[in-house]
Design a protein around this motif. Structure first.
Motif, PDB file in Angstrom:
ATOM      1  N   ASP A   1       0.814  -1.210   0.000  1.00 15.11           N
ATOM      2  CA  ASP A   1       0.000   0.000   0.000  1.00 15.11           C
ATOM      3  C   ASP A   1       0.853   1.268   0.000  1.00 15.11           C
ATOM      4  N   SER A   2       2.130   1.113   0.362  1.00 14.63           N
ATOM      5  CA  SER A   2       3.007   2.279   0.434  1.00 14.63           C
ATOM      6  C   SER A   2       4.003   2.211  -0.712  1.00 14.63           C
ATOM      7  N   LYS A   3       3.621   2.689  -1.870  1.00 13.61           N
ATOM      8  CA  LYS A   3       4.488   2.605  -3.030  1.00 13.61           C
ATOM      9  C   LYS A   3       5.721   3.473  -2.864  1.00 13.61           C
ATOM     10  N   LEU A   4       5.582   4.507  -2.043  1.00 15.98           N
ATOM     11  CA  LEU A   4       6.683   5.452  -1.921  1.00 15.98           C
ATOM     12  C   LEU A   4       7.586   5.149  -0.741  1.00 15.98           C
ATOM     13  N   GLN A   5       7.286   4.094  -0.013  1.00 19.83           N
ATOM     14  CA  GLN A   5       8.144   3.804   1.131  1.00 19.83           C
ATOM     15  C   GLN A   5       9.505   3.342   0.641  1.00 19.83           C
TER      16      GLN A   5
ATOM     17  N   HIS B   1      -5.220   8.261  -0.913  1.00 24.15           N
ATOM     18  CA  HIS B   1      -5.177   9.652  -1.345  1.00 24.15           C
ATOM     19  C   HIS B   1      -3.798  10.256  -1.095  1.00 24.15           C
ATOM     20  N   ASN B   2      -3.237  10.012   0.073  1.00 29.85           N
ATOM     21  CA  ASN B   2      -1.911  10.548   0.393  1.00 29.85           C
ATOM     22  C   ASN B   2      -0.837   9.963  -0.514  1.00 29.85           C
ATOM     23  N   ASN B   3      -0.922   8.674  -0.795  1.00 30.98           N
ATOM     24  CA  ASN B   3       0.065   8.051  -1.678  1.00 30.98           C
ATOM     25  C   ASN B   3       0.002   8.640  -3.078  1.00 30.98           C
ATOM     26  N   LEU B   4      -1.216   8.837  -3.607  1.00 33.90           N
ATOM     27  CA  LEU B   4      -1.357   9.412  -4.943  1.00 33.90           C
ATOM     28  C   LEU B   4      -0.852  10.854  -4.978  1.00 33.90           C
ATOM     29  N   ARG B   5      -1.120  11.599  -3.919  1.00 32.92           N
ATOM     30  CA  ARG B   5      -0.659  12.982  -3.861  1.00 32.92           C
ATOM     31  C   ARG B   5       0.864  13.035  -3.846  1.00 32.92           C
ATOM     32  N   LYS B   6       1.495  12.153  -3.108  1.00 32.03           N
ATOM     33  CA  LYS B   6       2.961  12.135  -3.056  1.00 32.03           C
ATOM     34  C   LYS B   6       3.546  11.753  -4.406  1.00 32.03           C
ATOM     35  N   GLU B   7       2.917  10.774  -5.070  1.00 33.35           N
ATOM     36  CA  GLU B   7       3.407  10.384  -6.390  1.00 33.35           C
ATOM     37  C   GLU B   7       3.321  11.548  -7.364  1.00 33.35           C
ATOM     38  N   LEU B   8       2.181  12.255  -7.328  1.00 33.29           N
ATOM     39  CA  LEU B   8       2.004  13.388  -8.220  1.00 33.29           C
ATOM     40  C   LEU B   8       2.999  14.497  -7.905  1.00 33.29           C
ATOM     41  N   SER B   9       3.249  14.754  -6.634  1.00 35.04           N
ATOM     42  CA  SER B   9       4.217  15.783  -6.238  1.00 35.04           C
ATOM     43  C   SER B   9       5.611  15.414  -6.713  1.00 35.04           C
TER      44      SER B   9
END
Length: 891
Positions: A223-227, A875-883
Motif C-alpha cells: 500500500d506504500s508505493k513510496l516507502q 489519497h496521500n500516496n497518490l498525492r505524493k506520487e504526483l508531487s
C-alpha cells in the motif's frame, strides 16, 4: 583513502561490502574469509550513510536481537555445534575468534573504547564509496557469515528458533544416517545448529538473518508505493518462528524425505519453538493465564505478539462471542423464570393434575398396568414451564442474535486486523514468498481438480454419515429396550419412572458415544483429506474443517433430531404398534408432550461436555506436567574436595523444560475452535427446547478462556504462530449454523412443542369460540380433546392385558393422538393441526430469515472508520506520487 589501508576487522564491515578473499592474500579480512568470492546481484542504489543507520525501534511486539538493516555495521559469529564433550565446533562457513578472542584482539580491558574507535574509522572509510546497493546472495549460504549478532554477548543469551528432539540411535544405523542428512541440508541453508545430549538428543536450530531480510524485501507493504524499499524493520519473534517452521517442514533430504516423514519413522521425536523468558510472556502469565483474571479484559495485542495472529484472533473471537452471549443468557434466564411463574397456573397442567378418572393405556406389553393421568402431575408442570408462549419469542430472538453476533464480529475483526496492517494481507503471496526463500528453484504448484477423486470422497463421506446415523439408531434401540426392562423391574422407582430413566441413561450413553466417535471422526477426516491431496496447508485445514464438523454434527445431533422430530410420531397406536425385531415397541411421548425429553437430553449432554470434558482437558496435561517435572528433576551431585563442578549449559535446562510440556500439533488450535463451534450449535439450534443453553455456555466460556490460556502458557509447548486476517472457514460454518438454527427452532416449535395444537384448539374448538363463554379459560378441555380412545378388546394377541384398577371394569383407555374411536384413523383435527404446523413453520422461517437479512444489511461488515483510513492512505500516496512527478519534471 582506500579501504584496505584501514585495519577494519571483517566482523565490523557491512554485509553489503564484504569482499572475502582467499586466505593468504593479505588484508585485514584474511583471518575470517571463506574460500571464493561472493556473487551478488545489484538491485537499487542506496547511499552509505542511510545504510549505516541501525534500527533499534521495538514498536508493538517484542522483537529478537537484531544487528540492524542490510549494510549496517554488524559483527558475525560463526555457526557452532556443541560436541558431547561440551566444546563447540564450526558447522560450515567462516570461523570467528569469539568473545574471548575478540577481547584479546582489542587489547583486553580496553574493549568498549577500542570497538568504538574501530566503528568510527569504519564509517569514515565507507563514506569514500559514493554508491552502494542492496544485494541478494546467490552463493550457497554455507559460504557466507551466517549470523550477524553481537559476539560480545554472553553465550547464555543465545536465541534459538526451534529445537529438534531425537532418540540416541546406534552409530551407522538408518535413523542416524537420515538425521544427519536432514541436519546437513539445514547446514547448507546456513542454519546454526547446536547439539546437547541428555537422555535424548536435542538440536537447537537458528536461521541466518538473510532469510528474514529476503522475507522483508519480498513482502514489504504494497500500500506504500513510496516507502523506502531499503527500509528495514526488525522481524517479530512470531514471524521468525513461522518462517523457520516453514523451512523445516519443507526441507527435503537426498532421500526425498521431509521432517514430517522423518517424524513418522521416529527419526525425530519432536520439533517445537521455545517458551523463552520474554517480557511479553511474563506479562501474559501474570495478567492473563490466571484464574483470578477470569473477568478481566484479554490483552489481545500481547497475545498476538507471543502466539501470532491466528491465536490472537481465536481469543478475540471467543471473547466477543462470550460478551454477546451474556445478552442471550439474560434473555434465556428471563424466559425460564417466566416459565416458573406459570408452573402452577397453567390450565393444561391443572387439567392433568385433576384428571383422576382418566385411565391411560399401559406403557409396555408386559407387567405394565393401566394408570391414571394425574400421576404425571409434576412432569406436566415441568413440561409447560418450558413449553409456553415465551419460548416462541425466545427462538425468534436467538435467530436474530446469531445474525447480529456474526455481523458485529465481522466489524470487530476488520478493526483489529486493520490495526495490525493485515486487512488486505494475501496468504497465497506469503506462501509463494516463503517457498522461494526456502528454494529459489521452486516452481509453484498448480491448482488441480479431479472429479473422480471428489466423487470417491463424497461417497465415503456419505458412508460415514450413514454409519453415524446408524449409531443414533442404536441409541434409539437402547432406549426402547431399556424402557421395556425398567418397566419389568421389581424396583418401584425404576418401574414407575421407566421412561425418564431410559431418557437419562440414553443421554449419558450418547455422551460416551460422542467422546469415542470424536477420535474416530478425526482419523477418518484426516484420511479423506490425504485422499483429496490439498495443495496448501490452508486448503488442507479448510477441507479437514468441513469434514470433521459434518461428522461431529451428526454425532452430536442425530439422537437429538430423533427425539425432537420422530419420537412418539412413528410408533403407531395401541393394537398396532411399530416394533423392533417384531418384539419391542417404539417408545411414546409423554402425555404432556415430547419437549421435556429433548430438554433432559440437551441438559445432560451440555453439562457433561462442559464439566467432565473441561476437567479432563485441564487435568490430563497438568498431571502429565507434574509427573514429568518429578521424574526429570535433576539430582544434585556431591562435589569432592578440590573438584570443580562442570557448569551446565544454560540451554539444556530450558530445552528440557520445554520438551517436558504437553505436545502441540498443527491442529491444536483447531480443536479449541471445534469445541466452541459445537457449543455454539447447541446454544442456537435447539435453544427453543432448552432456554438455559446460552447461560450454561456463557458460564463455561468464562472458564474456557482462562483454561485455554493456562494450557498454552504453562502446560503446553509453544504453538507455532500463524499469520491470519480472519478466522477462516469457521465463519462460513457459523453462518451455516445460523441458518440451521432458524430451521431447527422452527421445527421444534411446530412439531415438538404443543404450542400449535394448543393455539388451534384455543381459536377453533375451545369454549371461547362459543357463545356465553365469559370468564372461562380458552384452554379448558384441551387435554380431553388431545387424547384418543382405545377399546381394550382390540389389544394385540401377545399383549398381556393388565389387571383392573380398584376392581373397576375397564373397557377403554386413553392415549395421546388424534384418532377415531372406531377404526383408529386420523381425525379432522389431526389434519387441521398438521396444516397449522406446516403454515407456522413456513411463516416462522421466512420471517426469521428476512429479519436476518435485514440485520445483516443494517450492520455493515466493515466500519466506516476502517474504510476512511484506507481511503485517506490511498489519497496521500497518490498525492505524493504526483508531487514527485512534478518535482522531477521541474528538475
Amino acid at each position: 583513502m582506500p579501504t584496505d589501508d584501514i585495519p577494519i576487522p571483517c566482523q565490523l564491515l557491512p554485509a553489503s561490502v564484504r569482499r572475502h578473499r582467499a586466505p593468504g592474500t593479505g588484508g585485514p579480512q584474511s583471518h575470517t574469509a571463506p574460500h571464493g568470492w561472493l556473487s551478488v546481484i545489484r538491485l537499487e542504489q542506496r547511499r552509505v550513510p542511510q545504510a549505516l543507520a541501525v534500527t533499534s525501534s521495538r514498536g508493538g511486539c517484542a522483537l529478537p536481537r537484531s544487528s540492524g538493516p542490510p549494510g549496517a555495521l554488524s559483527t558475525s559469529r560463526s555457526r557452532l555445534r556443541k560436541t558431547p564433550s561440551g566444546e563447540r565446533e564450526g558447522v560450515g562457513g567462516g570461523s570467528s575468534p569469539g568473545p574471548r578472542g575478540a577481547a584479546q584482539a582489542f587489547g583486553g580491558r580496553g574493549l568498549p573504547r577500542a570497538r568504538r574507535q574501530v566503528s568510527q574509522r569504519a564509517q569514515r572509510s565507507l563514506r569514500s564509496f559514493p554508491l552502494l546497493q542492496d544485494e541478494i546472495l546467490l552463493t550457497p549460504w554455507r559460504d557466507y557469515p551466517v549470523e550477524d549478532s553481537d559476539p560480545f554477548a554472553p553465550l547464555a543469551e543465545e536465541k534459538w528458533d526451534f529445537v529438534l528432539v531425537s532418540d540416541i540411535h546406534e552409530a551407522g544405523s538408518k535413523k542416524e544416517t537420515k538425521r544427519k542428512k536432514f541436519l546437513d541440508e539445514l547446514s547448507k541453508k546456513g542454519f546454526t545448529i547446536k547439539k546437547i545430549e541428555d537422555k535424548k538428543l536435542f538440536y537447537g536450530v537458528r536461521a541466518p538473518k538473510q532469510i528474514f531480510q529476503k522475507y522483508q524485501w519480498l513482502l514489504r507493504n504494497p500500500d506504500s508505493k513510496l516507502q523506502n524499499p531499503n527500509a528495514h524493520r526488525d522481524i517479530p519473534v512470531t514471524t521468525r518462528i513461522r518462517i523457520v517452521n516453514f523451512i523445516l517442514q519443507n526441507t527435503v533430504t537426498s532421500d526425498l524425505e521431509k521432517l514430517h516423514d522423518l517424524r513418522k519413522k521416529r527419526v525425530f521425536e519432536a520439533a517445537f519453538p521455545l517458551h523463552e523468558k520474554e517480557e511479553v510472556r511474563e506479562f501474559l502469565k501474570e495478567r492473563w493465564a490466571r484464574w483470578r483474571d477470569i473477568f478481566s479484559q484479554q490483552p489481545i495485542e500481547k497475545i498476538r505478539c507471543y502466539f501470532g495472529e491466528k491465536v490472537a484472533l481465536y481469543f478475540a473471537w471467543l471473547g466477543w462471542y462470550t460478551y454477546l452471549l451474556g445478552f442471550a443468557a439474560v434473555a434465556g434466564l428471563l424466559v425460564f423464570v417466566t416459565g416458573i411463574t406459570v408452573f402452577n397456573s397453567s390450565q393444561v397442567s391443572k387439567e392433568i393434575c385433576e384428571a383422576t378418572n382418566t385411565i391411560m393405556c399401559p406403557l409396555c406389553d408386559q407387567k405394565c398396568p393401566f394408570w391414571v393421568l394425574s400421576d404425571t402431575c409434576t412432569y406436566a408442570k415441568v413440561t409447560h414451564m418450558i413449553d409456553n408462549e415465551a419460548t416462541v419469542l425466545f427462538a425468534m430472538f436467538m435467530a436474530i442474535w446469531a445474525t447480529v453476533f456474526l455481523e458485529l464480529w465481522k466489524r470487530q475483526r476488520a478493526t483489529v486486523v486493520t490495526d495490525w496492517d493485515l486487512y488486505r494481507w494475501d496468504e497465497e503471496e506469503e506462501e509463494l514468498a516463503m517457498e522461494l526463500i526456502n528454494n529459489l528453484q521452486h516452481e509453484p504448484q498448480q491448482y488441480q481438480h479431479s472429479y473422480f477423486r471428489s466423487t470417491i470422497i463424497l461417497l465415503l463421506v456419505l458412508v460415514m454419515i450413514a454409519v453415524l446415523i446408524g449409531i443414533a439408531h442404536g441409541l434409539v434401540i437402547y432406549r426402547v429396550v431399556a424402557t421395556a426392562l425398567f418397566t419389568q423391574s421389581d424396583l418401584g422407582f425404576l418401574h414407575e419412572q421407566a421412561n425418564t430413566m431410559a431418557v437419562m441413561t440414553g443421554a449419558v450413553l450418547h455422551y460416551i458415544t460422542i467422546v469415542i466417535m470424536t477420535k474416530v471422526n478425526r482419523r477418518v477426516a484426516l484420511y479423506l483429506c490425504e485422499l483429496e491431496k490439498p495443495r496448501t496447508f490452508s486448503q488442507h485445514e479448510n477441507s479437514f474443517t468441513i469434514k470433521i464438523f459434518t461428522f461431529q454434527f451428526f454425532t452430536n445431533f442425530s439422537s437429538l433430531i430423533y427425539i425432537a422430530f420422530f419420537l412418539g410420531r412413528i410408533n403407531g397406536h395401541p393394537g398396532n404398534y411399530v416394533r423392533i425385531a417384531g418384539r419391542w415397541r417404539l417408545e411414546e411421548c409423554h402425555p404432556s408432550g415430547c419437549i421435556t425429553d429433548l430438554f433432559i437430553q440437551m441438559a445432560i449432554i451440555m453439562l457433561l461436555k462442559q464439566t467432565i470434558s473441561n476437567v479432563m482437558e485441564y487435568l490430563i496435561p497438568w498431571i502429565s506436567h507434574k509427573l514429568h517435572k518429578k521424574w526429570q528433576r535433576p539430582k544434585k551431585r556431591r562435589v569432592m574436595l578440590g573438584e570443580e563442578e562442570e557448569a551446565e549449559d544454560p540451554c539444556k535446562r530450558q530445552w528440557l523444560s520445554n520438551y517436558q510440556l504437553s505436545e502441540v500439533n498443527a491442529f491444536s488450535l483447531f480443536d479449541e475452535f471445534l469445541e466452541m463451534v459445537i457449543q455454539y450449535s447447541f446454544t442456537t439450534i435447539f435453544v427453543a427446547a432448552f432456554p438455559l443453553a446460552p447461560l450454561l455456555a456463557f458460564c463455561n466460556n468464562l472458564f474456557e478462556i482462562r483454561l485455554d490460556a493456562i494450557k498454552m502458557m504453562r502446560l503446553r509447548r509453544r504453538i507455532v504462530p500463524r499469520k491470519a486476517n480472519d478466522i477462516g472457514i469457521w465463519l462460513q460454518v457459523l453462518e451455516a449454523i445460523g441458518i440451521l438454527a432458524v430451521i431447527g427452532n422452527g421445527l421444534v416449535i411446530a412439531i415438538t412443542s404443543d404450542f400449535i395444537p394448543m393455539q388451534v384448539y384455543k381459536y377453533t374448538y375451545s369454549p371461547c369460540m362459543m357463545e356465553n363463554s365469559t370468564g372461562v379459560d380458552c384452554l379448558t378441555g384441551y387435554i380431553n380433546h388431545s387424547l384418543s380412545v382405545f377399546h381394550i378388546q382390540d389389544f394385540e394377541p401377545h399383549t398381556k392385558v393388565p389387571e383392573m384398577l380398584s376392581d373397576l371394569e375397564i373397557k377403554e383407555c386413553r392415549y395421546r393422538d388424534y384418532r377415531n374411536a372406531d377404526d383408529y384413523s386420523y381425525t379432522v383435527q389431526f389434519w387441521h393441526i398438521f396444516a397449522a404446523r406446516l403454515a407456522f413453520l413456513i411463516l416462522f422461517e421466512h420471517v426469521a430469515l428476512c429479519v436476518k437479512l435485514i440485520a445483516a444489511w443494517y450492520v455493515p461488515d466493515v466500519p466506516q472508520s476502517v474504510k476512511n483510513k484506507f481511503r485517506v492512505r490511498k489519497h496521500n500516496n497518490l498525492r505524493k506520487e504526483l508531487s514527485m512527478m512534478e518535482y522531477s519534471t521541474e528538475v
